[in-house]
Design a protein around this motif. Sequence first.
Motif, PDB file in Angstrom:
ATOM      1  N   PRO A  67       0.838  -1.198   0.000  1.00 36.99           N
ATOM      2  CA  PRO A  67       0.000   0.000   0.000  1.00 36.99           C
ATOM      3  C   PRO A  67       0.877   1.254   0.000  1.00 36.99           C
ATOM      4  N   LYS A  68       0.433   2.287  -0.672  1.00 36.46           N
ATOM      5  CA  LYS A  68       1.206   3.540  -0.757  1.00 36.46           C
ATOM      6  C   LYS A  68       1.230   4.217   0.611  1.00 36.46           C
ATOM      7  N   ARG A  69       2.415   4.640   1.022  1.00 34.97           N
ATOM      8  CA  ARG A  69       2.601   5.390   2.262  1.00 34.97           C
ATOM      9  C   ARG A  69       3.596   6.500   1.987  1.00 34.97           C
ATOM     10  N   ASN A  70       3.284   7.694   2.452  1.00 35.16           N
ATOM     11  CA  ASN A  70       4.179   8.839   2.257  1.00 35.16           C
ATOM     12  C   ASN A  70       5.267   8.916   3.318  1.00 35.16           C
ATOM     13  N   ASP A  71       5.136   8.109   4.393  1.00 36.43           N
ATOM     14  CA  ASP A  71       6.092   8.199   5.495  1.00 36.43           C
ATOM     15  C   ASP A  71       7.201   7.155   5.419  1.00 36.43           C
ATOM     16  N   VAL A  72       7.319   6.442   4.302  1.00 36.37           N
ATOM     17  CA  VAL A  72       8.359   5.418   4.152  1.00 36.37           C
ATOM     18  C   VAL A  72       9.221   5.724   2.923  1.00 36.37           C
ATOM     19  N   VAL A  73      10.450   5.212   2.955  1.00 40.65           N
ATOM     20  CA  VAL A  73      11.318   5.334   1.780  1.00 40.65           C
ATOM     21  C   VAL A  73      10.817   4.345   0.734  1.00 40.65           C
ATOM     22  N   ALA A  74      10.659   4.801  -0.486  1.00 41.16           N
ATOM     23  CA  ALA A  74      10.154   3.952  -1.568  1.00 41.16           C
ATOM     24  C   ALA A  74      11.214   2.949  -2.006  1.00 41.16           C
ATOM     25  N   TRP A  75      10.776   1.733  -2.312  1.00 40.97           N
ATOM     26  CA  TRP A  75      11.712   0.717  -2.810  1.00 40.97           C
ATOM     27  C   TRP A  75      12.311   1.135  -4.146  1.00 40.97           C
ATOM     28  N   SER A  76      11.589   1.932  -4.910  1.00 37.95           N
ATOM     29  CA  SER A  76      12.146   2.385  -6.190  1.00 37.95           C
ATOM     30  C   SER A  76      13.410   3.219  -5.959  1.00 37.95           C
ATOM     31  N   THR A  77      13.499   3.886  -4.821  1.00 42.87           N
ATOM     32  CA  THR A  77      14.714   4.630  -4.480  1.00 42.87           C
ATOM     33  C   THR A  77      15.842   3.665  -4.144  1.00 42.87           C
ATOM     34  N   LEU A  78      15.552   2.674  -3.279  1.00 44.07           N
ATOM     35  CA  LEU A  78      16.592   1.742  -2.833  1.00 44.07           C
ATOM     36  C   LEU A  78      17.078   0.820  -3.942  1.00 44.07           C
ATOM     37  N   THR A  79      16.214   0.478  -4.880  1.00 45.77           N
ATOM     38  CA  THR A  79      16.621  -0.446  -5.940  1.00 45.77           C
ATOM     39  C   THR A  79      17.310   0.267  -7.108  1.00 45.77           C
ATOM     40  N   ASP A  80      17.422   1.579  -7.028  1.00 46.66           N
ATOM     41  CA  ASP A  80      18.086   2.361  -8.078  1.00 46.66           C
ATOM     42  C   ASP A  80      19.598   2.360  -7.857  1.00 46.66           C
ATOM     43  N   VAL A  81      20.178   1.159  -7.847  1.00 43.28           N
ATOM     44  CA  VAL A  81      21.602   0.970  -7.582  1.00 43.28           C
ATOM     45  C   VAL A  81      22.213   0.234  -8.765  1.00 43.28           C
ATOM     46  N   THR A  82      23.401   0.633  -9.138  1.00 43.70           N
ATOM     47  CA  THR A  82      24.128  -0.097 -10.173  1.00 43.70           C
ATOM     48  C   THR A  82      25.291  -0.823  -9.503  1.00 43.70           C
ATOM     49  N   THR A  83      25.978  -1.643 -10.264  1.00 43.73           N
ATOM     50  CA  THR A  83      27.127  -2.370  -9.716  1.00 43.73           C
ATOM     51  C   THR A  83      28.325  -2.223 -10.644  1.00 43.73           C
ATOM     52  N   LYS A  84      29.490  -2.488 -10.066  1.00 40.42           N
ATOM     53  CA  LYS A  84      30.716  -2.516 -10.856  1.00 40.42           C
ATOM     54  C   LYS A  84      31.595  -3.624 -10.292  1.00 40.42           C
ATOM     55  N   VAL A  85      32.543  -4.068 -11.085  1.00 43.03           N
ATOM     56  CA  VAL A  85      33.480  -5.089 -10.639  1.00 43.03           C
ATOM     57  C   VAL A  85      34.730  -4.388 -10.150  1.00 43.03           C
ATOM     58  N   GLU A  86      35.117  -4.718  -8.922  1.00 47.56           N
ATOM     59  CA  GLU A  86      36.290  -4.109  -8.307  1.00 47.56           C
ATOM     60  C   GLU A  86      37.061  -5.209  -7.578  1.00 47.56           C
ATOM     61  N   LYS A  87      38.276  -5.470  -8.000  1.00 44.64           N
ATOM     62  CA  LYS A  87      39.112  -6.513  -7.398  1.00 44.64           C
ATOM     63  C   LYS A  87      38.384  -7.859  -7.351  1.00 44.64           C
ATOM     64  N   LYS A  88      37.801  -8.233  -8.482  1.00 39.96           N
ATOM     65  CA  LYS A  88      37.105  -9.509  -8.661  1.00 39.96           C
ATOM     66  C   LYS A  88      35.862  -9.645  -7.782  1.00 39.96           C
ATOM     67  N   ARG A  89      35.296  -8.522  -7.344  1.00 37.46           N
ATOM     68  CA  ARG A  89      34.071  -8.516  -6.554  1.00 37.46           C
ATOM     69  C   ARG A  89      33.061  -7.601  -7.225  1.00 37.46           C
ATOM     70  N   ILE A  90      31.802  -7.967  -7.108  1.00 39.16           N
ATOM     71  CA  ILE A  90      30.734  -7.097  -7.576  1.00 39.16           C
ATOM     72  C   ILE A  90      30.370  -6.186  -6.407  1.00 39.16           C
ATOM     73  N   VAL A  91      30.494  -4.877  -6.602  1.00 41.89           N
ATOM     74  CA  VAL A  91      30.220  -3.920  -5.535  1.00 41.89           C
ATOM     75  C   VAL A  91      29.137  -2.945  -5.986  1.00 41.89           C
ATOM     76  N   PRO A  92      28.320  -2.473  -5.026  1.00 42.02           N
ATOM     77  CA  PRO A  92      27.259  -1.532  -5.379  1.00 42.02           C
ATOM     78  C   PRO A  92      27.801  -0.128  -5.626  1.00 42.02           C
ATOM     79  N   VAL A  93      27.124   0.590  -6.515  1.00 40.77           N
ATOM     80  CA  VAL A  93      27.395   2.000  -6.768  1.00 40.77           C
ATOM     81  C   VAL A  93      26.085   2.724  -6.461  1.00 40.77           C
ATOM     82  N   TYR A  94      26.087   3.462  -5.358  1.00 43.02           N
ATOM     83  CA  TYR A  94      24.875   4.119  -4.889  1.00 43.02           C
ATOM     84  C   TYR A  94      24.740   5.511  -5.496  1.00 43.02           C
TER      85      TYR A  94
END
Length: 187
Positions: A67-94
């Motif tokens: 359900p829509k709530r204005n008092d919570v952080v939206a998952w669309s914000t949190l899932t807007d993350v990319t990744t890169k490979v750094e020293k043979k590891r996949i790391v998030p880029v926020y």
Amino acid sequence: MKPTPMRTLLCGLWLTSSMVFGVSAQTLSSPLPSGAAPHPGAGDGAALPQGQGAGVHSPLSPFAPLPKRNDVVAWSTLTDVTTKVEKKRIVPVYPAPVAALNQKTLRLQGYMMPLEPGENQRHFLLASVPLTCGFCTPGGPESMVEVRTRTPVKYKLEAVVVEGTFHVLQNDPYGLYYRITNAVGVP
């Protein structure tokens, strides 16, 4: 969260399947309801439309969306993350809006994935979509938040809201992107 052989295996299977197929296991195993049209580009090698990847609520899901709530952080914000490979590891880029949430007191809404037995939970994962299999993750690390509570939160199948200190994780040994600590349940 201590790695167990089963947890390690499941995470490895999820990562392998998502890298090989480029789609979530749910997308691969979810037949279309009768009369439903496939998503544009489905099956023809085109990229999945926005909002169709792991951790995003499918319009074909038997569960209602959060359900829509204005008092919570939206998952669309949190899932807007990319990744890169750094020293043979996949790391998030926020992106900047996500990085700005670090160490802030905020509220999140999602579905509980218990990490301990019992009705009252102090340590669990909060996911953007409901768990449909006890042995599968509903999405990637961008769609889950580790929760450590100040007081226990009663487990339920419906969505819950928690409030606490949010942490954007840079180098978590378990591959998590987010954690919320000192959390309490919110009605």
